[in-house]
Design an enzyme around this catalytic site. Structure first.
Site: not given
Ligand SMILES: *[C@@H]1O[C@H](CO)[C@@H](O)[C@H](O)[C@H]1NC(C)=O
Ligand SMILES: *[C@@H]1O[C@H](CO)[C@@H](O)[C@H](O)[C@H]1NC(C)=O
Ligand SMILES: *[C@@H]1O[C@H](CO)[C@@H](O)[C@H](O)[C@H]1NC(C)=O
Ligand SMILES: *[C@@H]1O[C@H](CO)[C@@H](O)[C@H](O)[C@H]1NC(C)=O
Ligand SMILES: *[C@@H]1O[C@H](CO)[C@@H](O)[C@H](O)[C@H]1NC(C)=O
Length: 291
Positions: A147, A230
């Site tokens: 996205d 992350e």
């Protein structure tokens, strides 16, 4: 007679000179290096894209795919959170024509039950890492969610990452951007609206890693920990000193990736087959996620 003789002599000299030049020119040509096509010279890029079935899935894959089509020597690893391959995803990937591999990596049951945020995309990305460990020897990999918006110049910059590279990502948190903070050419911290005790408070779209560097860290993977994916992955790449991180996007002064998010679309209402059963709408129905 004398005139004929000198004409003959000049002609001989002319022909001889021409021959010498031609031989020299051929020799010169043979010494030129044969130009290599770009895709052989440039290190390969592995783009890991998690995806899952939803109303906007095919639209997002189409948009990202045509962005990636501008980038040479790239392999797109599209990994779906599903138990069965989707013929429509395969159809879309084939149409776009970017070299790809398509794998399934369903989220483990224990995480599906989570009441709040689910660790979405983690099993997919770890599956991508598995592919790289098994099949890649050089180049760079990058987690590109379907996205986001990508300026293609970031791909050419990240391609030469030696260890880990980082750069700003726009549209992240109320700060509007997530970025390493650079002072006098060095990372002095991270600017992100949510630090959350993370060592690396960065967005998924803001870093790339060298394949060789990953191979040297056989245990590196992404944790099933919402918000800390992350950070957990970058920590698993230890030893990694902040001074070793390569800064892209002109030393983090430009935004070349954006954490855009598509508006969540409702599933389409069911088609009334008794009214439209003999029309094109039956075919179009295949592309839609119905309630
Ligand atoms: C995959 O199958 C399991 C077990 O049948 C099911 O619980 C799960 O919801 C399925 N996952 C997806 C993404 O459909
Ligand atoms: C390695 O590549 C082959 C060929 O594309 C593929 O079939 C295989 O699944 C890959 N290995 C992994 C662990 O993904
Ligand atoms: C980035 O910063 C370093 C160190 O200050 C400098 O040597 C280099 O030229 C800069 N690169 C760019 C693209 O601005
Ligand atoms: C990182 O590297 C710098 C310079 O080489 C060094 O001074 C520093 O101690 C290192 N930090 C860690 C945590 O190893
Ligand atoms: C489908 O269309 C028919 C004919 O117009 C109508 O009678 C029927 O109520 C519709 N069905 C639904 C579920 O809307």
């Amino acid at each position: 007679m004398a005139v004929a003789k000198s004409i003959k002599m000049y002609l001989t000299i002319f022909v001889a000179t021409t021959c010498i030049y031609m031989v020299l020119y051929q020799y010169h040509l043979s010494r030129q290096p044969i130009p290599q096509p770009e895709y052989i010279v440039k290190p390969p890029l592995y783009i890991i894209t998690p995806t899952f079935r939803r109303a906007e899935q095919l639209a997002e894959l189409t948009r990202l795919g045509y962005t990636l089509k501008h980038v040479v020597n790239l392999l797109w690893l599209v990994i779906e959170d599903a138990n069965q391959t989707s013929p429509l995803v395969i159809h879309t990937l084939n149409r776009i024509g970017v070299p790809y591999e398509y794998f399934l990596a369903p989220m483990p049951e224990e995480y599906k039950k989570a009441k709040k945020t689910k660790p979405r995309g983690v099993s997919n990305r770890n599956r991508g890492l598995e592919y790289i460990r098994a099949n890649a020897t050089s180049g760079v990999f990058y987690f590109a969610d379907d996205d986001n918006t990508y300026d293609i110049s970031i791909f050419e910059q990240m391609r030469y990452t030696k260890k880990v590279s980082m750069w700003p990502v726009g549209l992240v948190t109320q700060f509007g951007v997530s970025s390493p903070i650079i002072r006098e050419g060095k990372i002095k911290g991270f600017y992100d609206g949510w630090i959350g005790g993370r060592k690396f408070p960065v967005d998924m779209a803001g870093f790339a890693v060298s394949v060789k560097f990953l191979h040297e860290r056989p245990n590196a993977k992404m944790p099933f920990k919402p918000g800390y994916e992350e950070d957990g992955f970058l920590k698993s790449l230890a030893p990694l000193n902040l001074t070793e991180i390569e800064l892209l996007a002109s030393n983090c002064t430009e935004i070349l990736t954006w954490h855009t998010q598509t508006k969540k679309n409702a599933n389409a209402a069911a088609l009334n087959v008794s009214t439209y059963g003999d029309t094109n709408l039956v075919e179009l129905n295949k592309f839609l996620v119905r309630t």
